[in-house]
Design a protein around this motif. Sequence first.
Motif, PDB file in Angstrom:
ATOM      1  N   LEU A   1       0.981  -1.357   0.328  1.00  0.00           N
ATOM      2  CA  LEU A   1       0.207   0.119   0.251  1.00  0.00           C
ATOM      3  C   LEU A   1       1.380   1.197  -0.126  1.00  0.00           C
ATOM      4  O   LEU A   1       1.745   1.303   0.557  1.00  0.00           O
ATOM      5  CB  LEU A   1      -0.635   0.220   1.355  1.00  0.00           C
ATOM      6  N   GLU A   2       0.494   2.080  -0.714  1.00  0.00           N
ATOM      7  CA  GLU A   2       1.053   3.382  -1.013  1.00  0.00           C
ATOM      8  C   GLU A   2       0.211   4.491  -1.168  1.00  0.00           C
ATOM      9  O   GLU A   2      -0.570   4.216  -2.077  1.00  0.00           O
ATOM     10  CB  GLU A   2       2.204   3.030  -2.638  1.00  0.00           C
ATOM     11  N   LEU A   3       1.015   5.646  -0.572  1.00  0.00           N
ATOM     12  CA  LEU A   3      -0.082   6.891  -1.219  1.00  0.00           C
ATOM     13  C   LEU A   3       0.126   7.292  -2.153  1.00  0.00           C
ATOM     14  O   LEU A   3       0.563   7.636  -2.424  1.00  0.00           O
ATOM     15  CB  LEU A   3       0.912   7.965   0.319  1.00  0.00           C
ATOM     16  N   PRO A   4      -1.028   8.126  -2.953  1.00  0.00           N
ATOM     17  CA  PRO A   4      -2.284   8.286  -1.728  1.00  0.00           C
ATOM     18  C   PRO A   4      -3.083   6.804  -1.590  1.00  0.00           C
ATOM     19  O   PRO A   4      -2.875   5.780  -2.854  1.00  0.00           O
ATOM     20  CB  PRO A   4      -3.646   9.531  -2.343  1.00  0.00           C
ATOM     21  N   SER A   5      -3.864   6.590  -0.725  1.00  0.00           N
ATOM     22  CA  SER A   5      -4.351   5.125  -0.696  1.00  0.00           C
ATOM     23  C   SER A   5      -5.782   6.070  -0.106  1.00  0.00           C
ATOM     24  O   SER A   5      -6.193   6.941   1.112  1.00  0.00           O
ATOM     25  CB  SER A   5      -3.712   4.806   0.124  1.00  0.00           C
ATOM     26  N   VAL A   6      -6.644   4.846  -0.373  1.00  0.00           N
ATOM     27  CA  VAL A   6      -8.296   4.866   0.210  1.00  0.00           C
ATOM     28  C   VAL A   6      -8.294   3.871   1.363  1.00  0.00           C
ATOM     29  O   VAL A   6      -8.417   2.968   1.258  1.00  0.00           O
ATOM     30  CB  VAL A   6      -9.253   4.994  -1.003  1.00  0.00           C
ATOM     31  N   HIS A   7      -9.009   4.422   3.003  1.00  0.00           N
ATOM     32  CA  HIS A   7      -9.658   3.642   3.216  1.00  0.00           C
ATOM     33  C   HIS A   7     -10.648   3.343   4.093  1.00  0.00           C
ATOM     34  O   HIS A   7     -11.605   4.867   4.056  1.00  0.00           O
ATOM     35  CB  HIS A   7      -8.622   4.067   4.800  1.00  0.00           C
ATOM     36  N   PHE A   8     -11.641   2.769   4.589  1.00  0.00           N
ATOM     37  CA  PHE A   8     -13.246   2.025   4.156  1.00  0.00           C
ATOM     38  C   PHE A   8     -13.027   1.854   6.025  1.00  0.00           C
ATOM     39  O   PHE A   8     -12.053   1.192   6.039  1.00  0.00           O
ATOM     40  CB  PHE A   8     -14.119   1.788   3.482  1.00  0.00           C
ATOM     41  N   LEU A   9     -13.941   2.038   6.719  1.00  0.00           N
ATOM     42  CA  LEU A   9     -14.323   1.894   8.079  1.00  0.00           C
ATOM     43  C   LEU A   9     -14.298  -0.024   8.097  1.00  0.00           C
ATOM     44  O   LEU A   9     -14.164  -0.633   9.294  1.00  0.00           O
ATOM     45  CB  LEU A   9     -15.303   2.104   8.654  1.00  0.00           C
ATOM     46  N   CYS A  10     -13.957  -0.753   6.841  1.00  0.00           N
ATOM     47  CA  CYS A  10     -15.386  -2.011   7.085  1.00  0.00           C
ATOM     48  C   CYS A  10     -13.472  -2.694   7.153  1.00  0.00           C
ATOM     49  O   CYS A  10     -13.941  -4.114   7.443  1.00  0.00           O
ATOM     50  CB  CYS A  10     -15.970  -2.523   5.696  1.00  0.00           C
ATOM     51  N   GLY A  11     -12.553  -2.088   6.565  1.00  0.00           N
ATOM     52  CA  GLY A  11     -11.018  -2.241   7.464  1.00  0.00           C
ATOM     53  C   GLY A  11     -10.004  -2.883   5.533  1.00  0.00           C
ATOM     54  O   GLY A  11      -9.319  -3.080   6.416  1.00  0.00           O
ATOM     55  N   HIS A  12     -11.018  -2.757   4.832  1.00  0.00           N
ATOM     56  CA  HIS A  12     -10.041  -2.329   3.342  1.00  0.00           C
ATOM     57  C   HIS A  12      -9.344  -1.488   2.779  1.00  0.00           C
ATOM     58  O   HIS A  12     -10.254  -0.147   3.102  1.00  0.00           O
ATOM     59  CB  HIS A  12     -11.189  -3.317   2.464  1.00  0.00           C
ATOM     60  N   SER A  13      -8.646  -1.119   2.299  1.00  0.00           N
ATOM     61  CA  SER A  13      -7.794  -0.170   2.465  1.00  0.00           C
ATOM     62  C   SER A  13      -7.231  -0.234   0.637  1.00  0.00           C
ATOM     63  O   SER A  13      -7.292  -1.838  -0.221  1.00  0.00           O
ATOM     64  CB  SER A  13      -6.562  -0.100   2.877  1.00  0.00           C
ATOM     65  N   PHE A  14      -7.099   0.523   0.156  1.00  0.00           N
ATOM     66  CA  PHE A  14      -6.895   0.621  -1.890  1.00  0.00           C
ATOM     67  C   PHE A  14      -5.810   1.942  -2.462  1.00  0.00           C
ATOM     68  O   PHE A  14      -5.565   3.249  -1.363  1.00  0.00           O
ATOM     69  CB  PHE A  14      -7.937   0.585  -2.889  1.00  0.00           C
ATOM     70  N   HIS A  15      -5.229   1.102  -3.833  1.00  0.00           N
ATOM     71  CA  HIS A  15      -4.770   2.703  -4.159  1.00  0.00           C
ATOM     72  C   HIS A  15      -5.674   3.526  -4.646  1.00  0.00           C
ATOM     73  O   HIS A  15      -6.324   2.980  -4.666  1.00  0.00           O
ATOM     74  CB  HIS A  15      -3.712   1.513  -4.639  1.00  0.00           C
ATOM     75  N   GLN A  16      -5.332   4.733  -4.307  1.00  0.00           N
ATOM     76  CA  GLN A  16      -6.465   5.786  -4.938  1.00  0.00           C
ATOM     77  C   GLN A  16      -6.316   5.105  -6.793  1.00  0.00           C
ATOM     78  O   GLN A  16      -7.286   4.730  -7.516  1.00  0.00           O
ATOM     79  CB  GLN A  16      -5.473   6.761  -5.046  1.00  0.00           C
ATOM     80  N   HIS A  17      -5.404   5.117  -7.561  1.00  0.00           N
ATOM     81  CA  HIS A  17      -5.418   4.385  -8.776  1.00  0.00           C
ATOM     82  C   HIS A  17      -6.390   2.907  -8.743  1.00  0.00           C
ATOM     83  O   HIS A  17      -7.197   3.571  -9.462  1.00  0.00           O
ATOM     84  CB  HIS A  17      -4.108   4.253  -9.698  1.00  0.00           C
ATOM     85  N   CYS A  18      -5.964   2.687  -8.094  1.00  0.00           N
ATOM     86  CA  CYS A  18      -6.900   0.939  -8.365  1.00  0.00           C
ATOM     87  C   CYS A  18      -8.212   1.141  -8.146  1.00  0.00           C
ATOM     88  O   CYS A  18      -8.900   0.742  -8.431  1.00  0.00           O
ATOM     89  CB  CYS A  18      -6.321   0.379  -7.287  1.00  0.00           C
ATOM     90  N   PHE A  19      -8.831   1.600  -6.840  1.00  0.00           N
ATOM     91  CA  PHE A  19     -10.015   1.996  -6.244  1.00  0.00           C
ATOM     92  C   PHE A  19     -10.775   3.221  -7.541  1.00  0.00           C
ATOM     93  O   PHE A  19     -12.010   2.234  -7.257  1.00  0.00           O
ATOM     94  CB  PHE A  19     -10.185   3.296  -5.177  1.00  0.00           C
ATOM     95  N   GLU A  20      -9.950   3.706  -8.036  1.00  0.00           N
ATOM     96  CA  GLU A  20     -10.959   4.850  -8.668  1.00  0.00           C
ATOM     97  C   GLU A  20     -10.881   3.767 -10.335  1.00  0.00           C
ATOM     98  O   GLU A  20     -11.845   3.948 -10.396  1.00  0.00           O
ATOM     99  CB  GLU A  20      -9.923   6.055  -9.401  1.00  0.00           C
TER     100      GLU A  20
ATOM    101  N   HIS B   1      -8.564  12.153   5.609  1.00  0.00           N
ATOM    102  CA  HIS B   1      -7.736  11.365   6.176  1.00  0.00           C
ATOM    103  C   HIS B   1      -6.785  10.479   4.981  1.00  0.00           C
ATOM    104  O   HIS B   1      -5.389  10.421   5.038  1.00  0.00           O
ATOM    105  CB  HIS B   1      -8.046  10.377   7.426  1.00  0.00           C
ATOM    106  N   ALA B   2      -7.233   9.868   4.427  1.00  0.00           N
ATOM    107  CA  ALA B   2      -6.262   9.293   2.910  1.00  0.00           C
ATOM    108  C   ALA B   2      -5.504  10.589   2.531  1.00  0.00           C
ATOM    109  O   ALA B   2      -4.237  10.294   1.686  1.00  0.00           O
ATOM    110  CB  ALA B   2      -7.462   9.079   1.971  1.00  0.00           C
ATOM    111  N   LYS B   3      -5.801  11.814   2.555  1.00  0.00           N
ATOM    112  CA  LYS B   3      -5.414  12.746   1.566  1.00  0.00           C
ATOM    113  C   LYS B   3      -4.060  13.562   2.229  1.00  0.00           C
ATOM    114  O   LYS B   3      -2.589  13.779   2.638  1.00  0.00           O
ATOM    115  CB  LYS B   3      -6.345  14.447   1.285  1.00  0.00           C
TER     116      LYS B   3
END
Length: 947
Positions: free
Chosen positions: A835-854, A942-944
Amino acid sequence: MAAYLQWRRFVFFDRETVKEPPGPDGGGGKPFALPPGIAVCDSGRGNLVFGDILHGGGHRRCPARQIWFLPRSLQLSSFQAYKLRVTHLYQLKQHSILVSVGEDEEGINPLVKVWNLEKRDGGNPLCTRIFPAIPGNKPTVVSCLTVHENLNFMAIGFADGSVVLTKGDITRDRHSKTQILHEGSYPVTGLAFRQSGKTTHLFVVTTENIQSYMLSVKDYPHLELDTHGCGLRCSSLSDPSQDLQFIVAGNECVYLYQPDERGPCFAFEGQKLIVHWYRGYLIIVSKDRKTSPKSEFAGNEAQNSDKQVLNIYDLCNKFIAYSSIFDDIVDVLAEWGSLYVLTRDGKIHVLQEKDTQTKLEARKSDLFLMLFRKNLFEMAINLAKSHHLDSDGLSEIFRQYGDHLYNKGNHDGAIQQYIRTIGKLEPSYVIRKFLDAQRIHNLTAYLQTLHLQSLANADHTTLLLNCYTKLKDSSKLEEFIKTSESEVRFDVETAIKVLRQAGYYSHAVYLAEKHAHHEWYLKIQLEDIKNYQEALRYIGKLPFDQAESNMKRYGKILMHHVPNETTELLKILCTDYRPSGDDEGSGMLEDKKANSEEFIPVFANNSRELKAFLEHMTEVQTDSPQGVYDTLLELRLQNWAHEQDEQIKEKLHNEALTLLKSGRFKTVFDKALVLCQMHNFKDGVLYLYEQGKLFQQIMHYHMQNEQYKKVIEVCKLYGDQEACLWEQALGYFARKEEDCKEYIAAVLKHIENKNLMPPLLVVQTLAHNSTATLSVIKDYLVNKLQKQSRQIEQDEQRIQKYREETTRIRQEIEELKASPKIFQKTKCSICTSALELPSVHFLCGHSFHQHCFESYSESDSECPTCMPENRKVMDMIRAQEQKRDLHDQFQHQLKCSNDGFSVVADYFGRGVFNKLTLITDLPPGKSATTIEAGLQRELLIHAKRST
């Protein structure tokens, strides 16, 4: 030879003197006078043409040597044609061409001039040709002249016996050839062309002989017809009514000639001066009294003091149409439908033939009355024909002649005259006279002719055929009816009716067959002759439509008398019909098939033939109408029900069942079922129940017959499709007083396995059977209670599990609301990379690269990993919300279900009876959407910051 003294005289011409037309002052009425000295003349093309030969004198207003034209208006005109004299004129009737012979200088040097009257040259007719007339260098006088109407021949006769023939276009020098045709020792007195088809003859008459030249053949062969001749102007050519014969008038007789022979002669005595032919009449001008003998050539040179007689003869009917005395006749001309007699004193007398109506009146007044009184009807008929009396007038003469003969008792002769009135006289006039049985043969002759002229109606045909039958004249009858089709002149249908009524069946059948009156043919064959085989053969020859209609009409009669042949014809008619006697090609053109169902009534009393017909149709034509299969099924069931032989009965049983299983009764299920029930065809009834999914009826059928095993079999076979069968079976066995413990146990076992009935209902059902003890249902009840106990334990465990899970989820929700969430994921939940910044985190516990999320996210507010599961839950919630108000559906399921408690539990579990709240205890003024949006916003911030 016919003596004219025996000929009757009539006055069929009116004589008048031509008078001058009225002048401007109203004057006139004086006799019209021609210029003096006119010696030659002719007529045609609407004019009388004259030529003068005055010597040094002339008309008071016009010079001499003129050709004069006198039209109907009597306005005399002229032009100078020659310097000295005009000797001959010939006016063509079909062309405006005038040929003249005259002299321009003294001596014998006649010139021929051809004038075109339609063209002008300085006000005068155009002279298209001039040539000398003399043959060779011999000076001789022209005696006669004639021109062919086709303008290709002109003949000139001379006093020395020569005849010069000009062949080719007579109006032009370059296109014609002149030659001497005839040379002799006697002066030529008459010439005449005769055209018959493509053959042209020239008659040449001299004072001593008559010859005929054939101009259509090379070298112009000739034939001498007679050894005596005539004087000038004493010959002429007749019209087609006398077969274009050449007429030569001698002092003793008048002779008629064909080109190759002499014809009849007439004894008209007296010195002949002029002879002409006019509209079927022979006109002869002769001396009134005998004078001193003269040469034949100069026979027309009469002294001025002599009286001359003009006679008009009708050679066909042998009478004199007119006779009158004139003073010194110059010539007789025909123009404008009248005769004009020119006399030496310059006067013109017109002879106007009376019209037909006037002649008829004259006949009624004197002539015909006289003929009728003397019974000279034949002469009256000939007279009427020669004067072209119309058909109505002739018919009236024939009628009077017939009446005369009828009154005299000459019925045979009378009927011949009446026959000649057909088409004019009303047939009933004649028929009434001959209705007497003794005159039936005369009536037959009249009616035959009436039919030959296609003027007979149906009544006449009936009468004629009745005459034949009364006379028993079979030969005439056959001759009448056996004419070829193109010669039929009677109403065929009427003839057939009359012949049938008279018992002449063979003749009636012949007519009906020949003229394609199929209905009459079959009616006579079947009703009168009773020849059923022949009638069937005839139907087989007819075109499809007519064969079909006649089989529908006469099929029952034919089936009664010739069942096998009729059945075979019906098979062909309903499958592949071709008229017998037709070749293969024409048969293929038919390509029609009759509806076999429509012929079933034909077999009303012939079940054997009907079965053969229907089986044939189902074999060769699988798409036969449904009525064919229905009737065949009924027929097979009837035969099966009435058959006593077991083997045959079994065969019929199999045939009927096979037909039922053919699949042709799906659309008429009820009809087939009724037929099987009517004939107590058990296997058929059960098969149809099965095909119609009437499982309860199958079981009831076995129940009625107390076939317990069959009841159990039906429940096993169809219980899965219709569960109530087991309940009905249990109730059936429960009502039986017999010992049915074995069957009740089997039913209870299946009810238990499938959980089809509540135990209480089972107990209540079996309580009605006095033979069923508690031991019968002991095992059932024990097993049922054990299953329920196990089910209760399982439900309690599941409830406890759901409670624990619910408690855990609520704790997590509280933690999310009150405590911070620490994101410790080191790998992207999508690509599993670090996991590298920028990243996106959800309260369910899953995290994503920003580009993967988009790239993978469908919504900015939802976790891509949890979204499928969340959607399933949300869909379930929505479905429960949609169904929880479906009261009618719930009531229906509750009513129809065997286990109502399970239905209630299902709806209760889906929250139908509870109010579902997804988010509770919201702060005042805030919605769930606002809170969720806030949480997502905090996660993004928080992700930013982390980046």
